[in-house]
Scaffold this motif. Structure first.
Motif, short mmCIF file in Angstrom:
data_model
loop_
_atom_site.label_atom_id
_atom_site.label_comp_id
_atom_site.label_asym_id
_atom_site.label_seq_id
_atom_site.Cartn_x
_atom_site.Cartn_y
_atom_site.Cartn_z
N LEU A 70 0.82 -1.20 0.00
CA LEU A 70 0.00 0.00 0.00
C LEU A 70 0.86 1.26 0.00
O LEU A 70 0.56 2.23 -0.69
CB LEU A 70 -0.93 0.00 1.22
N TYR A 71 1.93 1.23 0.77
CA TYR A 71 2.81 2.40 0.84
C TYR A 71 3.45 2.68 -0.52
O TYR A 71 3.51 3.83 -0.98
CB TYR A 71 3.90 2.19 1.89
N ILE A 72 3.92 1.62 -1.18
CA ILE A 72 4.54 1.80 -2.50
C ILE A 72 3.51 2.34 -3.49
O ILE A 72 3.79 3.25 -4.27
CB ILE A 72 5.15 0.47 -2.98
N GLY A 73 2.30 1.77 -3.48
CA GLY A 73 1.27 2.25 -4.39
C GLY A 73 0.92 3.71 -4.15
O GLY A 73 0.79 4.49 -5.11
N PHE A 74 0.77 4.09 -2.89
CA PHE A 74 0.45 5.47 -2.57
C PHE A 74 1.55 6.41 -3.01
O PHE A 74 1.30 7.49 -3.56
CB PHE A 74 0.20 5.60 -1.07
N THR A 75 2.81 6.02 -2.80
CA THR A 75 3.93 6.86 -3.18
C THR A 75 4.03 7.02 -4.69
O THR A 75 4.31 8.11 -5.19
CB THR A 75 5.25 6.28 -2.62
N VAL A 76 3.78 5.94 -5.43
CA VAL A 76 3.81 6.01 -6.89
C VAL A 76 2.74 6.98 -7.40
O VAL A 76 2.98 7.78 -8.31
CB VAL A 76 3.62 4.61 -7.50
N ALA A 77 1.55 6.93 -6.80
CA ALA A 77 0.43 7.73 -7.29
C ALA A 77 0.50 9.18 -6.82
O ALA A 77 0.23 10.11 -7.59
CB ALA A 77 -0.89 7.10 -6.85
N TYR A 78 0.83 9.39 -5.55
CA TYR A 78 0.75 10.73 -4.97
C TYR A 78 2.10 11.39 -4.74
O TYR A 78 2.15 12.59 -4.47
CB TYR A 78 -0.01 10.67 -3.64
N GLY A 79 3.19 10.62 -4.84
CA GLY A 79 4.50 11.20 -4.61
C GLY A 79 4.85 12.34 -5.56
O GLY A 79 5.23 13.43 -5.12
N PRO A 80 4.73 12.15 -6.89
CA PRO A 80 5.05 13.25 -7.82
C PRO A 80 4.21 14.49 -7.58
O PRO A 80 4.71 15.62 -7.68
CB PRO A 80 4.78 12.63 -9.20
N ARG A 81 2.93 14.32 -7.26
CA ARG A 81 2.06 15.47 -7.00
C ARG A 81 2.52 16.22 -5.76
O ARG A 81 2.52 17.45 -5.72
CB ARG A 81 0.62 15.00 -6.84
N THR A 82 2.91 15.47 -4.72
CA THR A 82 3.39 16.10 -3.49
C THR A 82 4.67 16.89 -3.75
O THR A 82 4.82 18.02 -3.27
CB THR A 82 3.66 15.02 -2.42
N ILE A 83 5.58 16.30 -4.51
CA ILE A 83 6.84 17.00 -4.83
C ILE A 83 6.56 18.27 -5.62
O ILE A 83 7.13 19.33 -5.34
CB ILE A 83 7.78 16.05 -5.60
N HIS A 84 5.68 18.18 -6.62
CA HIS A 84 5.35 19.35 -7.44
C HIS A 84 4.71 20.45 -6.60
O HIS A 84 5.03 21.64 -6.75
CB HIS A 84 4.42 18.93 -8.58
N TRP A 85 3.82 20.08 -5.70
CA TRP A 85 3.13 21.05 -4.85
C TRP A 85 4.12 21.77 -3.93
O TRP A 85 4.10 23.00 -3.82
CB TRP A 85 2.06 20.33 -4.04
N LEU A 86 5.00 21.01 -3.29
CA LEU A 86 5.97 21.62 -2.38
C LEU A 86 7.02 22.43 -3.14
O LEU A 86 7.50 23.45 -2.65
CB LEU A 86 6.64 20.54 -1.53
N ASP A 87 7.36 21.99 -4.35
CA ASP A 87 8.31 22.75 -5.16
C ASP A 87 7.75 24.12 -5.51
O ASP A 87 8.45 25.13 -5.47
CB ASP A 87 8.64 21.96 -6.43
N GLY A 88 6.45 24.17 -5.83
CA GLY A 88 5.83 25.46 -6.13
C GLY A 88 5.84 26.40 -4.94
O GLY A 88 6.12 27.60 -5.07
N HIS A 89 5.57 25.87 -3.74
CA HIS A 89 5.58 26.71 -2.55
C HIS A 89 7.00 27.15 -2.18
O HIS A 89 7.21 28.28 -1.73
CB HIS A 89 4.94 25.97 -1.39
#
Length: 199
Positions: A70-89
């Motif tokens: 579950l952790y791997i699946g969540f990271t694959v799906a939401y990891g890039p979005r989290t990185i992009h969001w924090l990069d913008g801030h």
């Protein structure tokens, strides 16, 4: 051991992300920052390999192996979005970049936003279920009930999130009504006098 490794991967994810963004916007080293951020997926690869080795060495499939999937699946799906969001801030606060736009809050725009999030949840569940199915096939006739249970859990999460996203589509949230602006006199004409009466 698996649970401890999952915690270590989560901590490592945030540490790499913080260091990568600091190197990019404080030290102005974009290549080094990119290398640090690209190292993020290696954490999931390590977790996947260790989980597979643990099963190969005869460990009984348990909830911790399902949690790793579950952790791997969540990271694959939401990891890039989290990185992009924090990069913008980080770009906004540390480099004077524009303020990242907030997600829509009303109407069909909000429904579309929730639909995109649901698709990410579908991807997370698909990755997790595929890894769990691989573990089931690998174990063979062993006790795989716990792995099957985690698969059903992932599918239930998809269903619940889908109902929430569908609710935004069927009953879109309305924007609050705007108060009418006070009338102004045409250019060149004096403002009308305001009379005040007692009582």
């Amino acid at each position: 051991m698996i649970v401890g490794l999952i915690i270590a991967c989560e901590v490592g994810f945030w540490v790499l992300l913080a260091v990568g963004l600091a190197v990019r916007y404080l030290l102005k080293r974009r290549r080094t920052s990119a290398a640090l951020l690209l190292a993020e997926p290696l954490l999931e690869v390590v977790l996947l390999v260790v989980t597979a080795v643990d099963l190969r060495n005869g460990a009984a499939p348990g909830p911790e192996h399902g949690l790793a999937a579950l952790y791997i699946g969540f990271t694959v799906a939401y990891g890039p979005r989290t990185i992009h969001w924090l990069d913008g801030h980080a770009a906004h606060r540390l480099a004077g970049g524009p303020r990242p736009p907030k997600p829509p809050r009303h109407g069909m725009a909000r429904a579309a936003h929730e639909g995109r999030l649901w698709l990410r949840t579908v991807l997370a569940a698909a990755v997790a279920c595929a890894l769990l199915q691989g573990a089931v096939l690998y174990v063979g006739d062993g006790a795989t009930e716990s792995l099957r249970g985690v698969q059903w859990t992932a599918l239930r999460v998809v269903a619940i999130h889908g109902v929430v996203a569908l609710a935004y589509l069927l009953w879109p949230k309305k924007a609050p009504a705007r108060e009418p602006e006070p009338e102004r006199a045409p250019a060149g004409e004096p403002e009308p006098e305001r009379r005040f009466t007692k009582g």
